[in-house]
Every structure is written in C-alpha cells, then in structure tokens.
Design a protein around this motif. Structure first.
Motif, PDB file in Angstrom:
ATOM      1  N   GLN A   1       1.616  -0.107  -2.083  1.00 58.51           N
ATOM      2  CA  GLN A   1       1.067  -1.009  -1.349  1.00 58.51           C
ATOM      3  C   GLN A   1      -0.571  -1.204  -0.685  1.00 58.51           C
ATOM      4  N   ASP A   2       0.081  -0.728   0.730  1.00 60.25           N
ATOM      5  CA  ASP A   2      -0.910  -0.931   1.574  1.00 60.25           C
ATOM      6  C   ASP A   2      -1.641   0.163   1.737  1.00 60.25           C
ATOM      7  N   ARG A   3      -1.540   0.820   1.369  1.00 57.27           N
ATOM      8  CA  ARG A   3      -2.083   2.665   1.848  1.00 57.27           C
ATOM      9  C   ARG A   3      -2.954   3.034   0.248  1.00 57.27           C
ATOM     10  N   THR A   4      -3.426   1.969  -0.919  1.00 56.82           N
ATOM     11  CA  THR A   4      -4.103   2.666  -1.822  1.00 56.82           C
ATOM     12  C   THR A   4      -5.126   3.239  -1.956  1.00 56.82           C
ATOM     13  N   ASP A   5      -5.917   3.760  -0.678  1.00 56.65           N
ATOM     14  CA  ASP A   5      -7.078   4.104  -0.569  1.00 56.65           C
ATOM     15  C   ASP A   5      -7.088   5.130   0.150  1.00 56.65           C
ATOM     16  N   VAL A   6      -5.674   6.001   0.494  1.00 60.53           N
ATOM     17  CA  VAL A   6      -5.262   7.487   0.922  1.00 60.53           C
ATOM     18  C   VAL A   6      -5.368   8.095  -0.915  1.00 60.53           C
ATOM     19  N   GLN A   7      -5.952   9.166  -0.680  1.00 61.03           N
ATOM     20  CA  GLN A   7      -6.145   9.722  -1.972  1.00 61.03           C
ATOM     21  C   GLN A   7      -4.483  10.864  -1.772  1.00 61.03           C
ATOM     22  N   ASN A   8      -4.416  11.471  -3.496  1.00 62.23           N
ATOM     23  CA  ASN A   8      -3.460  12.544  -3.469  1.00 62.23           C
ATOM     24  C   ASN A   8      -3.954  13.222  -2.677  1.00 62.23           C
ATOM     25  N   ILE A   9      -4.308  13.708  -3.435  1.00 59.29           N
ATOM     26  CA  ILE A   9      -5.237  14.878  -2.709  1.00 59.29           C
ATOM     27  C   ILE A   9      -5.160  15.259  -1.110  1.00 59.29           C
TER      28      ILE A   9
ATOM     29  N   LYS B   1      -4.716   5.710 -11.717  1.00 63.50           N
ATOM     30  CA  LYS B   1      -5.459   7.162 -11.875  1.00 63.50           C
ATOM     31  C   LYS B   1      -6.985   5.710 -12.109  1.00 63.50           C
ATOM     32  N   ALA B   2      -6.759   4.571 -13.204  1.00 61.67           N
ATOM     33  CA  ALA B   2      -7.937   4.611 -13.615  1.00 61.67           C
ATOM     34  C   ALA B   2      -8.059   3.404 -12.062  1.00 61.67           C
ATOM     35  N   ASN B   3      -6.696   2.956 -11.880  1.00 63.20           N
ATOM     36  CA  ASN B   3      -7.095   1.748 -10.602  1.00 63.20           C
ATOM     37  C   ASN B   3      -7.475   2.484  -9.262  1.00 63.20           C
TER      38      ASN B   3
END
Length: 104
Positions: free
Chosen positions: A23-31, A77-79
C-alpha cells in the motif's frame, strides 16, 4: 516474553511489512528489491506458501501471491510494475541465482 506473544508480535510485524510494500510503497519495484536485498514481494509470498504447505495446507504459487498481494499478479503488474532496463534484468539474474535458485 512467552512464545505466543512472540508469535503474535512476529505476525504483526509481517502484516506491517506487507502493508508497507503493498500500500505505502507500490512504487518500489520487485526487481529493485531483489537486486538490493536478495528478496522481493514474490519471495515473501513464496515463504507464505511454504509455511502453509508445511502446515498441510495446500496452496499454490498463484494463490499465495494473490493472498499476499491482495490481487492477482496480472492486476499488480498492470497497476504498478514498470519495464526494467537490461542492466536491472542482468543484476536480477545474479541476485536470483544467489538468493533463490541456490537456496533449494
């Protein structure tokens, strides 16, 4: 501290980590997480799946990811997922081998 309290605190910390990442850090990518820390959201969902399986609860990868992410991987992935550069993808191959593939 008694064992039950310790388990409850660990579970609360896990839920807070999950909230932070989902919720808070959706900007951080898994990679980026994998490349920097050696684990990512998918690892956390896999560990959840492994814990469920160890308790005799049948759970597959997709179900574990949906439980952890709160949505399907396609929705996530889409979001939130962005395209990774070739450099990040190369770093990921190394990080994955060191932290996932070679861990059994």
């Amino acid at each position: 501290m008694d064992k039950q309290t310790e388990i409850e605190l660990q579970a609360a910390a896990f839920r807070r980590l999950q909230q932070h990442l989902m919720q808070d850090r959706t900007d951080v990518q898994n990679i980026d997480m994998m490349n920097l820390t050696g684990f990512c959201r998918n690892c956390l969902s896999r560990w959840y799946q492994e814990a469920a399986n160890a308790k005799g609860i049948e759970m597959g990868k997709d179900e574990a990811r949906e439980t952890f992410y709160g949505m399907t991987m396609d929705e996530w992935k889409a979001n939130y997922q962005t395209e990774a550069s070739a450099e990040k993808q190369a770093e990921f191959k190394v990080a994955f081998e060191e932290n996932v593939a070679n861990k059994g």
